[in-house]
Motif scaffolding. Sequence first.
Motif, PDB file in Angstrom:
ATOM      1  N   MET A   8       0.848  -1.194   0.000  1.00  0.00           N
ATOM      2  CA  MET A   8       0.000   0.000   0.000  1.00  0.00           C
ATOM      3  C   MET A   8       0.887   1.249   0.000  1.00  0.00           C
ATOM      4  SD  MET A   8      -3.033   1.092   2.689  1.00  0.00           S
ATOM      5  CE  MET A   8      -3.813  -0.519   2.580  1.00  0.00           C
ATOM      6  N   ASP A   9       0.501   2.241  -0.772  1.00  0.00           N
ATOM      7  CA  ASP A   9       1.246   3.488  -0.856  1.00  0.00           C
ATOM      8  C   ASP A   9       1.348   4.154   0.516  1.00  0.00           C
ATOM      9  OD1 ASP A   9       2.268   5.855  -2.561  1.00  0.00           O
ATOM     10  OD2 ASP A   9       0.641   6.732  -1.396  1.00  0.00           O
ATOM     11  N   LYS A  10       2.507   4.719   0.822  1.00  0.00           N
ATOM     12  CA  LYS A  10       2.720   5.298   2.152  1.00  0.00           C
ATOM     13  C   LYS A  10       1.796   6.481   2.427  1.00  0.00           C
ATOM     14  CE  LYS A  10       7.426   3.727   3.051  1.00  0.00           C
ATOM     15  NZ  LYS A  10       8.825   4.113   3.338  1.00  0.00           N
ATOM     16  N   ALA A  11       1.497   7.270   1.419  1.00  0.00           N
ATOM     17  CA  ALA A  11       0.574   8.397   1.612  1.00  0.00           C
ATOM     18  C   ALA A  11      -0.813   7.885   2.001  1.00  0.00           C
ATOM     19  CB  ALA A  11       0.494   9.227   0.338  1.00  0.00           C
ATOM     20  N   LEU A  12      -1.235   6.783   1.389  1.00  0.00           N
ATOM     21  CA  LEU A  12      -2.533   6.193   1.713  1.00  0.00           C
ATOM     22  C   LEU A  12      -2.512   5.581   3.113  1.00  0.00           C
ATOM     23  CD1 LEU A  12      -5.386   5.472   0.901  1.00  0.00           C
ATOM     24  CD2 LEU A  12      -4.489   3.420  -0.242  1.00  0.00           C
ATOM     25  N   ILE A  13      -1.395   4.962   3.479  1.00  0.00           N
ATOM     26  CA  ILE A  13      -1.264   4.415   4.836  1.00  0.00           C
ATOM     27  C   ILE A  13      -1.411   5.526   5.867  1.00  0.00           C
ATOM     28  CG2 ILE A  13       0.336   3.360   6.484  1.00  0.00           C
ATOM     29  CD1 ILE A  13       1.499   1.749   4.156  1.00  0.00           C
ATOM     30  N   LEU A  14      -0.757   6.658   5.635  1.00  0.00           N
ATOM     31  CA  LEU A  14      -0.844   7.780   6.565  1.00  0.00           C
ATOM     32  C   LEU A  14      -2.264   8.325   6.640  1.00  0.00           C
ATOM     33  CD1 LEU A  14       2.477   9.631   5.693  1.00  0.00           C
ATOM     34  CD2 LEU A  14       1.865   8.714   7.943  1.00  0.00           C
ATOM     35  N   GLU A  15      -2.938   8.391   5.502  1.00  0.00           N
ATOM     36  CA  GLU A  15      -4.321   8.873   5.480  1.00  0.00           C
ATOM     37  C   GLU A  15      -5.232   7.946   6.292  1.00  0.00           C
ATOM     38  OE1 GLU A  15      -7.943   9.666   2.258  1.00  0.00           O
ATOM     39  OE2 GLU A  15      -5.870   9.433   1.555  1.00  0.00           O
ATOM     40  N   LYS A  16      -5.086   6.655   6.101  1.00  0.00           N
ATOM     41  CA  LYS A  16      -5.895   5.680   6.844  1.00  0.00           C
ATOM     42  C   LYS A  16      -5.569   5.738   8.336  1.00  0.00           C
ATOM     43  CE  LYS A  16      -6.714   2.244   3.200  1.00  0.00           C
ATOM     44  NZ  LYS A  16      -8.178   2.150   3.382  1.00  0.00           N
ATOM     45  N   THR A  17      -4.298   5.969   8.653  1.00  0.00           N
ATOM     46  CA  THR A  17      -3.880   6.047  10.053  1.00  0.00           C
ATOM     47  C   THR A  17      -4.469   7.270  10.734  1.00  0.00           C
ATOM     48  OG1 THR A  17      -1.808   4.911   9.493  1.00  0.00           O
ATOM     49  CG2 THR A  17      -1.900   6.033  11.617  1.00  0.00           C
ATOM     50  N   ARG A  18      -4.452   8.390  10.067  1.00  0.00           N
ATOM     51  CA  ARG A  18      -5.067   9.606  10.625  1.00  0.00           C
ATOM     52  C   ARG A  18      -6.548   9.390  10.907  1.00  0.00           C
ATOM     53  NH1 ARG A  18      -2.145  12.000   6.319  1.00  0.00           N
ATOM     54  NH2 ARG A  18      -0.172  12.896   7.029  1.00  0.00           N
ATOM     55  N   TYR A  19      -7.236   8.771   9.972  1.00  0.00           N
ATOM     56  CA  TYR A  19      -8.668   8.514  10.149  1.00  0.00           C
ATOM     57  C   TYR A  19      -8.900   7.584  11.338  1.00  0.00           C
ATOM     58  CZ  TYR A  19     -13.439   7.008   9.201  1.00  0.00           C
ATOM     59  OH  TYR A  19     -14.770   6.721   9.324  1.00  0.00           O
ATOM     60  N   PHE A  20      -8.111   6.532  11.433  1.00  0.00           N
ATOM     61  CA  PHE A  20      -8.232   5.552  12.523  1.00  0.00           C
ATOM     62  C   PHE A  20      -8.008   6.210  13.882  1.00  0.00           C
ATOM     63  CE2 PHE A  20      -5.732   2.729  15.352  1.00  0.00           C
ATOM     64  CZ  PHE A  20      -6.702   1.788  15.649  1.00  0.00           C
ATOM     65  N   VAL A  21      -6.941   6.989  14.000  1.00  0.00           N
ATOM     66  CA  VAL A  21      -6.591   7.608  15.276  1.00  0.00           C
ATOM     67  C   VAL A  21      -7.610   8.687  15.651  1.00  0.00           C
ATOM     68  CG1 VAL A  21      -4.848   8.940  16.531  1.00  0.00           C
ATOM     69  CG2 VAL A  21      -4.139   7.105  14.979  1.00  0.00           C
ATOM     70  N   LYS A  22      -7.995   9.501  14.683  1.00  0.00           N
ATOM     71  CA  LYS A  22      -8.975  10.556  14.969  1.00  0.00           C
ATOM     72  C   LYS A  22     -10.295   9.962  15.424  1.00  0.00           C
ATOM     73  CE  LYS A  22     -10.939  14.802  13.058  1.00  0.00           C
ATOM     74  NZ  LYS A  22     -10.953  15.730  11.896  1.00  0.00           N
ATOM     75  N   ASP A  23     -10.742   8.910  14.766  1.00  0.00           N
ATOM     76  CA  ASP A  23     -11.995   8.250  15.135  1.00  0.00           C
ATOM     77  C   ASP A  23     -11.922   7.664  16.537  1.00  0.00           C
ATOM     78  OD1 ASP A  23     -14.675   7.063  14.331  1.00  0.00           O
ATOM     79  OD2 ASP A  23     -13.568   5.235  14.794  1.00  0.00           O
ATOM     80  N   LYS A  24     -10.766   7.144  16.902  1.00  0.00           N
ATOM     81  CA  LYS A  24     -10.613   6.471  18.191  1.00  0.00           C
ATOM     82  C   LYS A  24     -10.414   7.455  19.342  1.00  0.00           C
ATOM     83  CE  LYS A  24      -8.144   2.508  20.178  1.00  0.00           C
ATOM     84  NZ  LYS A  24      -9.373   1.691  20.346  1.00  0.00           N
ATOM     85  N   MET A  25      -9.807   8.616  19.082  1.00  0.00           N
ATOM     86  CA  MET A  25      -9.353   9.477  20.170  1.00  0.00           C
ATOM     87  C   MET A  25      -9.975  10.868  20.188  1.00  0.00           C
ATOM     88  SD  MET A  25      -5.296   8.456  20.200  1.00  0.00           S
ATOM     89  CE  MET A  25      -5.077   9.085  21.863  1.00  0.00           C
ATOM     90  N   TYR A  26     -10.908  11.146  19.298  1.00  0.00           N
ATOM     91  CA  TYR A  26     -11.395  12.522  19.146  1.00  0.00           C
ATOM     92  C   TYR A  26     -11.947  13.111  20.445  1.00  0.00           C
ATOM     93  CZ  TYR A  26     -13.547  16.609  17.041  1.00  0.00           C
ATOM     94  OH  TYR A  26     -13.880  17.902  16.718  1.00  0.00           O
ATOM     95  N   LYS A  27     -12.750  12.367  21.179  1.00  0.00           N
ATOM     96  CA  LYS A  27     -13.380  12.914  22.382  1.00  0.00           C
ATOM     97  C   LYS A  27     -12.744  12.401  23.672  1.00  0.00           C
ATOM     98  CE  LYS A  27     -17.856  14.053  20.389  1.00  0.00           C
ATOM     99  NZ  LYS A  27     -19.330  13.926  20.516  1.00  0.00           N
TER     100      LYS A  27
END
Length: 213
Positions: free
Chosen positions: A1-20
Motif C-alpha cells: 500500500m502506498d505510504k501516503a494512503l497508509i498515513l491517510e488511513k492512520t489519521r482517520y483511525f486515530v482521529k476516530d478512536k481518540m477525538y473525544k
Amino acid sequence: MDKALILEKTRYFVKDKMYKEGSGHDWFHVERVCNIARYLAQKESADMFIVEMTALLHDIDDWKFSDVYNTTVTEEFIKSVEVSEEDSNKILNIIKTMSYKGGVVNSTQNTIEGMVVQDADRLDALGAIGIARAFAYGGSKNRSMYDPSIKPMDFKSLDEVKNKDNHTINHFYEKLFKLKDLMNTDTGKEIAKKRHKYMESFIEEFYSEWNFK
C-alpha cells in the motif's frame, strides 16, 4: 500500500478512536505532536514516514489508560494497513520505549526518528498547552488541583505512578519540570526552554494566589 494512503488511513483511525478522549491525550494532542514532529524531522533529516506514523499511533495503547502494558491495538492496525515488517518494527520499538512512565522505566531512544517523536510528545507536555493538559488529566482521574500535605515523590514502579494518591501540582515536579533536560534534539531543547520558563512563572503565580492573605 502506498505510504501516503497508509498515513491517510492512520489519521482517520486515530482521529476516530481518540477525538473525544478527555484526559488531554485526545486527537488534538496527537495532531499537535505530529506537527511538532514533522518540524523536528525536517531539521534532523529523519525518516518522515516513520516519524509521522509513530506520532499518530503513539498513544493508542497508552499505559495510563490500561492495566495491560502492550501495543496490541497498534500492532493489529499496522498489519491491517500493510506496513512493511522493517518499518513496523521501527515504529513499535519507538512507541514501546517512548513514554516517561514516571521516570521508572528506561525511555532512551536509539534512532533519530525516536528522538524526534519523543521530543515532540514531551514538548506538548510543556508550556501553556502542557499546563492545560496536566489539569485535564488530573480532572479525568478525580485528582485535586493541589494539596499541600501531599509532597512530590520519586516513584519506584508504574503501579505506584498510577495508583498513588496525588494532585496535579505535584505532576510539575514529578515530571514536567524534568523534561527540559531530557530533550534529545537541539531544536527540541530550544523550544523546551521557552515552554519550561512559562510553566515556572505559572507555578509561581499559582502559589501566590493560593497563599493570598
